[in-house]
Enzyme design. Structure first.
Site, short mmCIF file in Angstrom:
data_model
loop_
_atom_site.label_atom_id
_atom_site.label_comp_id
_atom_site.label_asym_id
_atom_site.label_seq_id
_atom_site.Cartn_x
_atom_site.Cartn_y
_atom_site.Cartn_z
N TYR A 69 17.68 -11.19 37.49
CA TYR A 69 16.43 -11.89 37.14
C TYR A 69 15.54 -12.01 38.38
O TYR A 69 14.34 -11.76 38.31
CB TYR A 69 16.77 -13.28 36.57
CG TYR A 69 15.55 -14.07 36.08
CD1 TYR A 69 14.79 -13.62 35.01
CD2 TYR A 69 15.20 -15.28 36.69
CE1 TYR A 69 13.69 -14.35 34.56
CE2 TYR A 69 14.11 -16.01 36.24
CZ TYR A 69 13.35 -15.54 35.18
OH TYR A 69 12.27 -16.26 34.73
N SER A 78 7.93 -16.24 38.74
CA SER A 78 8.78 -17.44 38.71
C SER A 78 9.04 -17.89 40.14
O SER A 78 8.89 -17.11 41.08
CB SER A 78 10.12 -17.06 38.05
OG SER A 78 11.05 -18.12 38.15
P1 NDP Z 1 10.30 -18.31 25.79
O1 NDP Z 1 11.67 -17.77 25.51
O2 NDP Z 1 9.85 -19.53 25.10
O3 NDP Z 1 9.21 -17.18 25.57
C1 NDP Z 1 9.44 -15.83 25.83
C2 NDP Z 1 8.45 -15.02 25.02
O4 NDP Z 1 8.62 -13.63 25.34
C3 NDP Z 1 8.64 -15.18 23.54
O5 NDP Z 1 7.37 -15.33 22.94
C4 NDP Z 1 9.26 -13.85 23.11
O6 NDP Z 1 8.82 -13.52 21.80
C5 NDP Z 1 8.64 -12.91 24.13
N1 NDP Z 1 9.38 -11.67 24.29
C6 NDP Z 1 10.64 -11.52 24.76
N2 NDP Z 1 11.00 -10.23 24.70
C7 NDP Z 1 9.93 -9.55 24.18
C8 NDP Z 1 9.69 -8.19 23.85
N3 NDP Z 1 10.62 -7.24 24.06
N4 NDP Z 1 8.49 -7.85 23.32
C9 NDP Z 1 7.57 -8.80 23.10
N5 NDP Z 1 7.73 -10.10 23.39
C10 NDP Z 1 8.91 -10.46 23.91
O7 NDP Z 1 10.28 -18.52 27.37
P2 NDP Z 1 9.11 -18.94 28.39
O8 NDP Z 1 7.86 -19.26 27.71
O9 NDP Z 1 9.71 -19.92 29.30
O10 NDP Z 1 8.95 -17.57 29.20
C11 NDP Z 1 7.71 -16.96 29.43
C12 NDP Z 1 7.70 -16.35 30.82
O11 NDP Z 1 7.79 -17.39 31.79
C13 NDP Z 1 8.88 -15.41 31.11
O12 NDP Z 1 8.41 -14.28 31.80
C14 NDP Z 1 9.77 -16.24 32.01
O13 NDP Z 1 10.54 -15.43 32.87
C15 NDP Z 1 8.74 -17.05 32.76
N6 NDP Z 1 9.23 -18.27 33.40
C16 NDP Z 1 9.79 -19.28 32.66
C17 NDP Z 1 10.33 -20.38 33.28
C18 NDP Z 1 11.03 -21.47 32.52
O14 NDP Z 1 11.71 -22.29 33.15
N7 NDP Z 1 10.91 -21.54 31.22
C19 NDP Z 1 10.26 -20.54 34.74
C20 NDP Z 1 9.60 -19.46 35.42
C21 NDP Z 1 9.12 -18.37 34.75
P3 NDP Z 1 9.65 -12.74 20.67
O15 NDP Z 1 11.08 -13.14 20.81
O16 NDP Z 1 9.00 -13.22 19.41
O17 NDP Z 1 9.39 -11.30 20.92
#
Ligand code: NDP
Length: 248
Positions: free
Chosen positions: A156, A143
């Site tokens: 974070y 990020s």
């Molecule tokens: P979302 O919340 O849309 O997606 C997060 C995903 O992670 C979901 O599919 C969730 O699926 C999965 N997840 C969370 N915990 C677990 C777990 N214990 N086991 C398996 N899967 C898990 O957020 P984003 O798409 O935005 O986030 C994706 C990545 O991008 C993250 O690492 C985030 O830190 C990073 N990011 C996002 C930014 C933003 O502004 N959105 C900016 C910079 C980085 P489920 O709940 O079904 O398990």
């Protein structure tokens, strides 16, 4: 030599929503077979159906990345199904913002075990396959918060700083195995990420910051990942930092 996409297999964690979901769709559109992993099985099943309807090949793997045993089992399942693993995208993550003083320390354990340990478990399970087949590509979603720390974001920031650090170490460790390592560093992206913040003031603040600008879309990040994995084999894209044009 450039491996044909139809021969390549990808595993995307966090594929049930946001960046991971968009990345799975984008890789499948390139003809790459995609295994999609997360906890919410129904969302994975409907993503697999969408990919198959578009003529792609996909496989749903229900797993919690914080459970090392489940990660190992699912990577073995993937290997039995397709016999290889070329691209691992570690997108599963949590952003539970809030100040350190007074924090619910459970938020810290969840973030560290998902963003750092979960990413490491998936990487650790994927590496022997990639080494045995003579190459691969690991894409880690860090990020902007992995480069700039802010008040109210300390833990974070620590997890994303960690992702940057271990990715560079891994890149160096893997050069002789022809395994490439890329770190993607997005600014604000329109996803559900901020909705899971447990501290209500921090959640409102994060949602307000997103509303005040035109954020990136998940597909913008997926495009950056496709760019990195489509490079010829002698090119390693180490890092891509991309933020909304309006984000200060
Ligand atoms: P979302 O919340 O849309 O997606 C997060 C995903 O992670 C979901 O599919 C969730 O699926 C999965 N997840 C969370 N915990 C677990 C777990 N214990 N086991 C398996 N899967 C898990 O957020 P984003 O798409 O935005 O986030 C994706 C990545 O991008 C993250 O690492 C985030 O830190 C990073 N990011 C996002 C930014 C933003 O502004 N959105 C900016 C910079 C980085 P489920 O709940 O079904 O398990």
């Amino acid at each position: 030599f450039m491996q044909r996409n139809e021969q390549r297999v990808a595993l995307v964690t966090g594929a049930s929503s946001g960046i991971g979901e968009a990345t799975a769709l984008a890789l499948a559109a390139q003809g790459i077979r995609v295994a999609v992993a997360a906890r919410r099985t129904e969302r994975l099943e409907s993503l697999v159906a969408r990919i198959q309807q578009a003529g792609g090949e996909a496989l749903a793997l229900s797993l919690d990345v914080t459970d090392e045993q489940q990660v190992q089992t699912m990577v073995r399942h993937l290997q039995e199904r397709w016999g290889r693993l070329d691209i691992l995208v570690n997108s599963a993550g949590l952003m539970l913002l809030g100040p350190i003083a007074g924090a619910d320390t459970e938020d810290w354990r969840r973030m560290i075990s998902t963003n750092v340990l979960g990413l490491l478990y998936a990487t650790h399970a994927a590496l022997p396959l990639m080494q045995a087949q003579g190459g691969g590509h690991i894409v880690n979603i860090s990020s902007l918060a992995g480069r700039i720390a802010r008040a109210g974001s300390g833990v974070y920031n620590a997890t994303k700083w960690g992702v940057g650090a271990l990715s560079e170490a891994l890149r160096q460790e893997c050069v002789h195995d022809h395994i490439r390592v890329t770190v993607i560093e997005p600014g604000i992206v329109e996803t559900d990420l901020a909705s899971h913040i447990t501290n209500s003031a921090a959640r409102e603040n994060a949602l307000r910051r997103k509303q005040n600008i035109t954020p990136l879309q998940s597909n913008d990040i997926a495009n950056a990942i496709v760019y990195a994995v489509m490079q010829p084999l002698h090119v390693n894209v180490n890092e891509i930092l991309l933020v909304p044009s309006e984000q200060g």
